[in-house]
Design a protein around this motif. Structure first.
Motif, mmCIF file in Angstrom:
data_model
loop_
_atom_site.group_PDB
_atom_site.id
_atom_site.type_symbol
_atom_site.label_atom_id
_atom_site.label_comp_id
_atom_site.label_asym_id
_atom_site.label_seq_id
_atom_site.Cartn_x
_atom_site.Cartn_y
_atom_site.Cartn_z
ATOM 1 N N LEU A 1 0.704 -1.299 -0.092
ATOM 2 C CA LEU A 1 0.025 -0.159 -0.070
ATOM 3 C C LEU A 1 0.970 1.223 -0.011
ATOM 4 O O LEU A 1 2.100 1.261 0.577
ATOM 5 N N PHE A 2 0.340 2.374 -0.524
ATOM 6 C CA PHE A 2 0.859 3.649 -0.453
ATOM 7 C C PHE A 2 -0.115 4.764 -0.516
ATOM 8 O O PHE A 2 -1.040 4.633 -0.918
ATOM 9 N N LYS A 3 0.399 5.878 0.165
ATOM 10 C CA LYS A 3 -0.324 7.109 0.100
ATOM 11 C C LYS A 3 0.322 8.004 -0.839
ATOM 12 O O LYS A 3 1.399 8.268 -0.635
ATOM 13 N N PRO A 4 -0.360 8.798 -1.769
ATOM 14 C CA PRO A 4 0.193 9.653 -2.653
ATOM 15 C C PRO A 4 0.776 10.792 -1.906
ATOM 16 O O PRO A 4 1.728 11.344 -2.490
ATOM 17 N N SER A 5 0.633 11.099 -0.990
ATOM 18 C CA SER A 5 1.017 12.576 -0.247
ATOM 19 C C SER A 5 2.504 12.025 0.413
ATOM 20 O O SER A 5 3.281 12.859 0.793
ATOM 21 N N MET B 1 -6.417 1.896 10.717
ATOM 22 C CA MET B 1 -6.592 1.853 12.126
ATOM 23 C C MET B 1 -7.864 2.863 12.264
ATOM 24 O O MET B 1 -8.881 2.728 12.879
ATOM 25 N N ARG B 2 -7.619 3.947 11.736
ATOM 26 C CA ARG B 2 -8.680 5.068 11.646
ATOM 27 C C ARG B 2 -9.879 4.284 11.072
ATOM 28 O O ARG B 2 -11.137 4.474 11.489
ATOM 29 N N ILE B 3 -9.895 3.938 9.933
ATOM 30 C CA ILE B 3 -11.013 3.241 9.141
ATOM 31 C C ILE B 3 -11.677 2.329 9.760
ATOM 32 O O ILE B 3 -12.965 2.251 10.120
ATOM 33 N N SER B 4 -10.885 1.416 10.590
ATOM 34 C CA SER B 4 -11.485 0.347 11.415
ATOM 35 C C SER B 4 -12.075 0.901 12.671
ATOM 36 O O SER B 4 -13.307 0.381 13.008
ATOM 37 N N LYS B 5 -11.600 1.845 13.239
ATOM 38 C CA LYS B 5 -12.215 2.255 14.677
ATOM 39 C C LYS B 5 -13.566 3.063 14.274
ATOM 40 O O LYS B 5 -14.375 2.830 14.787
ATOM 41 N N GLU C 1 2.136 5.180 7.974
ATOM 42 C CA GLU C 1 1.212 6.167 7.739
ATOM 43 C C GLU C 1 -0.186 5.330 7.127
ATOM 44 O O GLU C 1 -1.191 5.597 7.494
ATOM 45 N N CYS C 2 0.009 4.177 6.284
ATOM 46 C CA CYS C 2 -0.876 3.531 5.809
ATOM 47 C C CYS C 2 -1.619 2.798 7.076
ATOM 48 O O CYS C 2 -2.815 2.547 7.008
ATOM 49 N N PRO D 1 8.377 -1.170 10.719
ATOM 50 C CA PRO D 1 8.832 -0.783 11.988
ATOM 51 C C PRO D 1 8.094 -1.353 13.112
ATOM 52 O O PRO D 1 6.970 -2.070 12.730
ATOM 53 N N ARG D 2 8.593 -1.448 14.212
ATOM 54 C CA ARG D 2 8.215 -2.076 15.475
ATOM 55 C C ARG D 2 6.875 -1.422 15.819
ATOM 56 O O ARG D 2 5.823 -2.124 16.535
ATOM 57 N N VAL D 3 6.386 -0.285 15.327
ATOM 58 C CA VAL D 3 5.317 0.729 15.776
ATOM 59 C C VAL D 3 4.124 -0.162 15.271
ATOM 60 O O VAL D 3 2.914 -0.286 15.597
ATOM 61 N N LEU D 4 4.231 -0.790 14.023
ATOM 62 C CA LEU D 4 3.182 -1.537 13.454
ATOM 63 C C LEU D 4 2.602 -2.581 14.490
ATOM 64 O O LEU D 4 1.422 -2.518 14.778
#
Length: 452
Positions: free
Chosen positions: A175-179, A198-202, A192-193, A223-226
Motif C-alpha cells: 500500500l501507499f499514500k500519494p502524499s 486503524m482510523r477506518i477500522s475504529k 502512515e498506511c 517498523p515495530r510501531v506496526l
C-alpha cells in the motif's frame, strides 16, 4: 506549518538518524538505512480544550463483552479469544507460501456467507488469481468482493461505496499514500498506511485483517510501531514441505496469548484439526528407542506429541547439538544434568532432537520426556513400560518438579489410551485421577529406574 527534512530510516526496525550508517544502531543489521523525506508539523500551543473527554474513576467505567463475529473456523476463533471483535485491527504474518492468504480467503468467504459483504484488497495478486484459489475452496459467496489496488485513498473510496462488514488487506507492504514521497513498503509508508487503516477500522467499527511480510529471520518486516498499533498479532508457522500449520497469538488485547490453532494444508484449502494429539501421534511407534510421548499445554488445550532423540558417538572435538522444536539452551541444561547426576557421557556424542509434527515446545512440560528419550537413545534401549506418556520438569539438582494443569494432561493421556503415565510425585498426591497406571517420580534417577 510544515517543515521538510531528509532523514535516514532503517527499513527493518524504523530507527531514524540524521546521517547514513552502514550498520543500524537500533537492530545491528547492515545496509538497511535508506534516505527518506520527513515532514514535521510545527504545532502551536492551544489555550482551549477541544475535547469533551474528562477524567473519570475506573470503578465508574462500564465494562462489557466485546461484540464478536464467528469466523466459521473454530481454530481461528480459539486463537482470537472467541471470535473476531468488531472494530479490531489484526496483523497476521508468516513465511511466503505458508497459507496466510488461503486462511483469510476461507474466513472471508464464511463471513460473506453468514453475515454480509466482505472486501478482500490485494496488492500482490490479481482478481483472477484469487478466484482460482477460491474455486479450490469451493462454495464461494457472491458477497465476497475482490479489489486489486494499492492506492490507499482509492481503497477508502471503495470501502465507503461497498460498506463491508469485514476487510482484508494483503499486504500492508504494497500500500501507499500519494502524499508520502517514499516508495511502498518503506517505513514511512507502512506507518502512515497503518494509521489510516486503524482510523477506518475504529471509526466505521469494521474488523480489519492486515497481512505483513516477514524477514529472513522470521520476524515482522517494517517498523515495530506496526505491532504496537494493532490489537492482535497472529503468526502462521510451519514448514511448506509439511502438511501441518500452527496459528499462534503473539499479542491479543481481547483474549489470551497462549492459545494455538492447528491446521492441515490440503489441496482444497486449510482443514482445522480439532484433536491435535490424535494427529501428532497417528504414526507413532511406541517401541522405538529414543522415542517418548510427552504432554504439553498450549493455552487451555492439552496436546500430546512425540519427541525423538538420537545420540551418536563422534570423533569430533566439538560434538553437534541440534534441536528442532526444542529450545537449544534447554537441551544443553538437560544434558548437563544427565552428565552430572547420572554420569551419562554426552561429551563424545552428537545429539539430535526433533518434535514430530513441526510443533515448537515452549515451557518445561517436556523436560523429563526429553531426558528419558536421550537416555533411551544413548543406551540403545526402548522404555520397558508399554505405551507410556511422560510429564515433568527437571531441576538443576536432578529433582522432578511439579507442573501446572497436570490433571488435564493425565486425562488427555487416558483418553488417548495410554497404559502408563509418568508424572511428578507431588502432582500425583494432588490430582483427583487415581490408578495403577499413574506413576509418580520425585527424581530423575527414580524415573530412570522405573521406566528402564
Amino acid at each position: 506549518m510544515a517543515k521538510n527534512k531528509n532523514v535516514f530510516i532503517c527499513q527493518e526496525c524504523g530507527y531514524e538518524a540524521p546521517k547514513w550508517f552502514g550498520k543500524c544502531p537500533g537492530c545491528s543489521n547492515w545496509n538497511t538505512m535508506v534516505e527518506e523525506k520527513k515532514e514535521t508539523q510545527v504545532m502551536s500551543r492551544s489555550t482551549g480544550i477541544s475535547s469533551n473527554n474528562k477524567p473519570e474513576s475506573i470503578v465508574e467505567i462500564k465494562s462489557g463483552e466485546f461484540e464478536r463475529y464467528n469466523t466459521g473456523i473454530e481454530e481461528l476463533n480459539r486463537v482470537l479469544g472467541g471470535g473476531m471483535v468488531k472494530g479490531s485491527l489484526t496483523l497476521i504474518s508468516g513465511e511466503p507460501g505458508i497459507g496466510k492468504s488461503t486462511l483469510l480467503l476461507q474466513t472471508a468467504n464464511n463471513i460473506a456467507l453468514n453475515i454480509g459483504k466482505v472486501l478482500y484488497v490485494s496488492g500482490e495478486e490479481s482478481g483472477e488469481q484469487i478466484k482460482i484459489r477460491g474455486d479450490r475452496v469451493g462454495n464461494i459467496s457472491p458477497n465476497l468482493y475482490i479489489l486489486s489496488e494499492t492506492n490507499l485513498e482509492l481503497i477508502e473510496g471503495h470501502i465507503d461505496s461497498i460498506n463491508p462488514v469485514f476487510i482484508i488487506i494483503d499486504s500492508i507492504q504494497t500500500l501507499f499514500k500519494p502524499s508520502i514521497t517514499s516508495a511502498p513498503g518503506s517505513v514511512a509508508q507502512v506507518r502512515e498506511c497503518s494509521n489510516e487503516l486503524m482510523r477506518i477500522s475504529k471509526t466505521k467499527n469494521i474488523p480489519l485483517f492486515i497481512v505483513a511480510h516477514v524477514t529472513k529471520q522470521g520476524e515482522l518486516a517494517g517498523p515495530r510501531v506496526l505491532e504496537h498499533m494493532v490489537d492482535t498479532v497472529l503468526s502462521f508457522e510451519g514448514e511448506r514441505t509439511q502438511e501441518f500449520r500452527i496459528l499462534r497469538t503473539m499479542k491479543n488485547r481481547f483474549g489470551t496469548t497462549s492459545e494455538i490453532g492447528v491446521f492441515e494444508m490440503l489441496q482444497t484449502g486449510l482443514k482445522e484439526i480439532s484433536n491435535p494429539s490424535e494427529v501428532f501421534l497417528e504414526e507413532t511407534n511406541f517401541n522405538n528407542e529414543g522415542s517418548v510421548v510427552i504432554g504439553i499445554m498450549e493455552g487451555t488445550r492439552p496436546i500430546l506429541v512425540e519427541i525423538q532423540a538420537l545420540v551418536s558417538e563422534t570423533k569430533s572435538n566439538f560434538p553437534r547439538r541440534t534441536a528442532v522444536g526444542v529450545d537449544t539452551s534447554r537441551l544443553s541444561l538437560i544434558l548437563a544434568v544427565l552428565e552430572k547426576k547420572l554420569k551419562i557421557p554426552f561429551y563424545s556424542s552428537d545429539v539430535y532432537v526433533n518434535v514430530v509434527g513441526g510443533l515448537n515446545i515452549e515451557g518445561t512440560y517436556g523436560d523429563l520426556g526429553l531426558a528419558l528419550a536421550l537416555i533411551s537413545s544413548a543406551r540403545g534401549n526402548s522404555l520397558k513400560i508399554n505405551k507410556s506418556m511422560i510429564i515433568g520438569e527437571i531441576g538443576l539438582t536432578g529433582e522432578v518438579r511439579p507442573i501446572v494443569l497436570c490433571e488435564r494432561l493425565v486425562n488427555e493421556g487416558i483418553k488417548m489410551g495410554f497404559e502408563n503415565i509418568v508424572i511428578p510425585a507431588r502432582n500425583k498426591d494432588k490430582i483427583q485421577v487415581k490408578g495403577e497406571n499413574i506413576i509418580g517420580v520425585s527424581s530423575l534417577r527414580e524415573a530412570v529406574n522405573k521406566v528402564f
